[in-house]
Design an enzyme around this catalytic site. Structure first.
Site, short mmCIF file in Angstrom:
data_model
loop_
_atom_site.label_atom_id
_atom_site.label_comp_id
_atom_site.label_asym_id
_atom_site.label_seq_id
_atom_site.Cartn_x
_atom_site.Cartn_y
_atom_site.Cartn_z
N ARG A 1 0.61 -1.28 0.07
CA ARG A 1 -0.15 -0.43 0.12
C ARG A 1 1.22 1.35 0.15
NH1 ARG A 1 -5.84 0.76 2.76
NH2 ARG A 1 -5.72 -0.61 1.22
N GLU B 1 5.33 -19.42 1.53
CA GLU B 1 4.46 -20.39 3.00
C GLU B 1 5.25 -21.26 2.90
OE1 GLU B 1 3.08 -19.53 5.98
OE2 GLU B 1 2.98 -21.72 5.52
N CYS C 1 -6.52 -17.66 15.64
CA CYS C 1 -7.29 -17.42 16.69
C CYS C 1 -8.51 -18.20 16.84
CB CYS C 1 -7.47 -16.08 17.61
SG CYS C 1 -5.71 -14.85 17.24
N TYR D 1 -8.19 -13.60 3.89
CA TYR D 1 -7.77 -14.25 1.60
C TYR D 1 -7.24 -14.54 1.25
CZ TYR D 1 -9.24 -8.91 3.46
OH TYR D 1 -9.87 -8.08 3.67
N ASN E 1 0.00 -8.79 14.56
CA ASN E 1 -0.84 -8.26 13.32
C ASN E 1 0.30 -6.69 13.16
OD1 ASN E 1 -3.18 -9.60 11.97
ND2 ASN E 1 -3.32 -9.70 13.57
N TYR F 1 -20.50 4.94 34.17
CA TYR F 1 -21.66 3.77 34.87
C TYR F 1 -22.72 4.32 34.38
CZ TYR F 1 -24.70 2.81 38.49
OH TYR F 1 -25.63 1.77 39.19
C1 LIG Z 1 -5.38 -22.28 19.12
C2 LIG Z 1 -5.05 -21.00 19.22
C3 LIG Z 1 -5.71 -19.15 19.34
C4 LIG Z 1 -4.77 -18.38 19.54
N1 LIG Z 1 -5.56 -17.34 20.08
C5 LIG Z 1 -5.79 -16.30 19.94
C6 LIG Z 1 -5.95 -15.17 20.43
O1 LIG Z 1 -7.71 -15.34 21.10
N2 LIG Z 1 -5.68 -13.39 19.97
C7 LIG Z 1 -4.13 -13.83 20.50
O2 LIG Z 1 -4.78 -12.86 19.96
N3 LIG Z 1 -3.73 -14.43 20.02
C8 LIG Z 1 -4.05 -16.09 19.62
N4 LIG Z 1 -3.34 -16.99 18.92
C9 LIG Z 1 -1.41 -16.63 19.00
C10 LIG Z 1 -1.76 -16.55 17.11
O3 LIG Z 1 -2.23 -17.28 16.64
C11 LIG Z 1 -0.46 -16.11 16.75
O4 LIG Z 1 0.48 -15.66 17.73
C12 LIG Z 1 -0.23 -15.86 15.75
O5 LIG Z 1 -0.74 -16.67 14.39
C13 LIG Z 1 0.96 -15.22 15.33
O6 LIG Z 1 1.18 -15.18 14.11
P1 LIG Z 1 2.77 -14.82 13.18
O7 LIG Z 1 2.24 -14.88 11.58
O8 LIG Z 1 4.21 -14.50 13.67
O9 LIG Z 1 3.09 -16.52 12.89
P2 LIG Z 1 2.23 -17.95 12.38
O10 LIG Z 1 0.91 -17.91 12.68
O11 LIG Z 1 3.17 -18.83 13.16
O12 LIG Z 1 2.56 -17.87 10.87
C14 LIG Z 1 3.93 -18.11 10.32
C15 LIG Z 1 3.81 -19.04 9.12
O13 LIG Z 1 5.28 -18.89 8.73
C16 LIG Z 1 5.75 -20.11 7.97
N5 LIG Z 1 6.74 -20.74 8.16
C17 LIG Z 1 8.06 -21.12 9.14
N6 LIG Z 1 8.59 -21.23 9.10
C18 LIG Z 1 8.41 -20.84 7.45
C19 LIG Z 1 10.18 -21.12 6.45
N7 LIG Z 1 10.78 -21.19 6.58
N8 LIG Z 1 9.09 -21.11 4.72
C20 LIG Z 1 7.95 -20.70 4.68
N9 LIG Z 1 7.47 -20.75 5.52
C21 LIG Z 1 7.73 -20.77 6.84
C22 LIG Z 1 4.23 -20.95 8.80
O14 LIG Z 1 4.31 -22.15 8.49
C23 LIG Z 1 3.81 -20.44 9.73
O15 LIG Z 1 2.53 -21.03 7.83
C24 LIG Z 1 -4.07 -18.13 19.16
C25 LIG Z 1 -3.25 -19.18 18.95
C26 LIG Z 1 -3.79 -20.57 18.96
C27 LIG Z 1 -2.96 -21.76 18.22
#
Ligand SMILES: Cc1cc2nc3c(=O)[nH]c(=O)nc-3n(C[C@H](O)[C@H](O)[C@H](O)COP(=O)(O)OP(=O)(O)OC[C@H]3O[C@@H](n4cnc5c(N)ncnc54)[C@H](O)[C@@H]3O)c2cc1C
Length: 453
Positions: A24, A35, A45, A64, A307, A427
């Site tokens: 953007r 990925e 989440c 998306y 995010n 309140y």
């Molecule tokens: C069941 C559950 C419930 C949750 N609930 C909440 C909530 O209510 N509130 C909240 O704030 N957070 C929550 N979380 C946490 C949140 O989902 C994570 O903090 C968030 O997804 C992290 O995002 P990220 O992009 O850093 O990592 P990830 O979501 O882990 O994404 C990383 C990606 O990188 C890819 N990757 C890794 N290494 C490589 C490589 N070498 N080459 C290519 N791709 C690679 C992986 O395949 C993965 O898809 C929850 C998590 C889970 C599992």
């Protein structure tokens, strides 16, 4: 002239936020997301809600698709592409493509958002019938097993918020559920008074929670069931097990490229999400972040942070100047009907961080008594010498989650409890008692630390 090329490793919360922001800000920039899994941009989440069936289809969690990103945002999100090596000297990433071939790809800027990986494996965790709930692929496999094999007894290993969400999801599907937690508290550092309410709620829904119960092995039995050994030679038999023991940062790719890690083992960045190497940024669950209450670095992996950090990394990689000031450690979850919320430090956490904390507990209600308010419990921690608010926790069927945001705001502003007692909180009888439970707790904390105003 060739367009500047941004490569992002990882395509979920942090990665896709970074990609969208960079594109953007700088529409000329070529943005490529690598990925290794089958999906990008999904709401991790919501995984437990897919497991329980509240969310009917896996696709409902996908925000998306790669086609959307390509057609609407000009971002190339390549699934089944794994980054194998970062070569900073050549400004290249070595990539394994879906056909198994390995080839280098060039970058001008790189953002690492590789997330977290399951932490130390429980022996036997690779047995059939044992699942994780960390990724969409995990949740799809777990739900398919539940629907096809119709297991009756489940064991959840780990009493963090993900273990609790998994226990609820399995219970909602009608399974008998036991939960094993190695420490003495649920959700890492709940104050005992809050943890007690969570345990009561689990019992009310017939989830048997065992604290101080370290799992030593999962063994498949001849009849296809699983024998889970824990504590002092105790065992539980189950048809399915979910391991929710937490994650560790996926930082080895970065470490091999001589990108600095912090003491937590996660990638260290500055407040612009920049690593020690020029042009390389990192964000989300693979990084550590600044804790605004302790003033130190912390590993606190959450989607909300991923995010925001991703957006900052994307903006800076595209030539902007954004910063992420850190977190205060806010976490909310729901255990059946109970909202459980915490922000800042627990009493024990505050002690460990070198404060001299006092903790107070207040039992109140979520609304005026004549409007049938629900019980609401709150604990609040303050520092004796400085009078600073250090943290709070809340539990109740309503009003806990919304109140924690007041605490989070006050912590970010480094307020003292003496300031906090005067907050002009909203309140009306349907929303709380005339003296809000948080304000009552702050008054008590003032007394406890020996100050008055
Ligand atoms: C069941 C559950 C419930 C949750 N609930 C909440 C909530 O209510 N509130 C909240 O704030 N957070 C929550 N979380 C946490 C949140 O989902 C994570 O903090 C968030 O997804 C992290 O995002 P990220 O992009 O850093 O990592 P990830 O979501 O882990 O994404 C990383 C990606 O990188 C890819 N990757 C890794 N290494 C490589 C490589 N070498 N080459 C290519 N791709 C690679 C992986 O395949 C993965 O898809 C929850 C998590 C889970 C599992």
């Amino acid at each position: 002239v060739r367009a500047e090329r941004l490569v992002i490793i990882g395509g979920v919360a942090a990665g896709m936020s970074a990609a969208s922001r960079a594109r953007r800000l700088n529409p000329q920039m070529e943005v490529v997301v690598l990925e290794k899994g089958d999906y990008v941009s999904y709401g991790a989440c919501g995984l437990a809600y897919f497991v329980s069936g509240v969310v009917p289809q896996a696709e409902d969690l996908v925000i998306y698709t790669p086609e959307y990103f390509r057609d609407q945002r000009g971002i190339y999100a390549l699934t089944c592409h794994e980054a194998l090596e970062i070569l900073p000297a050549k400004k290249q990433v070595l990539v394994r493509r879906p056909d198994g071939e390995t080839a280098p790809t060039d970058y001008d800027k790189l953002i690492i958002t590789a997330g977290g990986a399951p932490d130390v494996e429980v022996p036997g965790a690779d047995a059939p019938g044992v699942f994780r709930c960390n990724s969409l692929a995990d949740a799809i496999a777990l739900r398919a097993f539940l629907e096809e094999r119709k297991p009756k007894r489940a064991v959840v290993i780990g009493g963090g918020y993900i273990g609790l969400e998994a226990a609820e999801a399995l219970r909602r599907r009608g399974l008998e559920v036991s939960l094993l937690e190695r420490s003495a508290t649920l959700m890492e550092d709940l104050e005992p008074e809050i943890g007690q309410w969570v345990e009561e709620r689990l019992r009310a829904h017939e989830v048997s929670a065992h604290l101080n119960s370290t799992v030593s092995a999962i063994d498949p039995a001849a009849d296809g069931s699983l024998v889970v050994s824990y504590g002092q030679r105790q065992t539980l038999t189950a048809d399915v097990a979910v391991v929710a023991t937490g994650i560790v940062p996926r930082a080895e790719l970065a470490a091999r490229a001589e990108i600095e890690l912090g003491a937590s083992g996660a990638i260290r960045t500055d407040d612009r999400q920049q690593t020690n190497l020029p042009g390389i940024y990192a964000a989300g669950d693979c990084t550590e972040t600044f804790h605004r209450v302790t003033g130190g670095a912390v590993y606190f992996p959450l989607g909300t942070t991923a995010n925001k950090q991703g957006r900052v990394a994307g903006e800076n990689a595209a030539g902007g100047n954004a910063s992420f000031p850190g977190i205060v450690g806010t976490l909310v979850t729901k255990v059946f009907e109970l909202e459980v919320a915490k922000s800042g430090l627990s009493w024990a956490g505050a002690r460990a961080a070198g404060f001299q904390p006092e903790v107070v507990k207040v039992d109140s209600r979520s609304r005026a008594r004549y409007l049938k308010g629900k019980p609401l419990r709150c604990t609040l921690v303050a520092d004796r010498p400085s009078g600073r608010l250090l943290g709070a926790q809340l539990a109740g069927e309503e009003g806990a989650a919304r109140r924690i945001d007041v605490v989070a705001t006050a912590l970010a502003a480094q307020m003292t409890v003496a300031d906090f007692v005067h907050l002009d909180l909203g309140y009306a009888p349907p929303f709380g008692p005339v003296y809000d439970p948080l304000l009552v707790a702050a008054w008590q904390a003032l007394k406890a630390i020996g100050r008055r105003r």
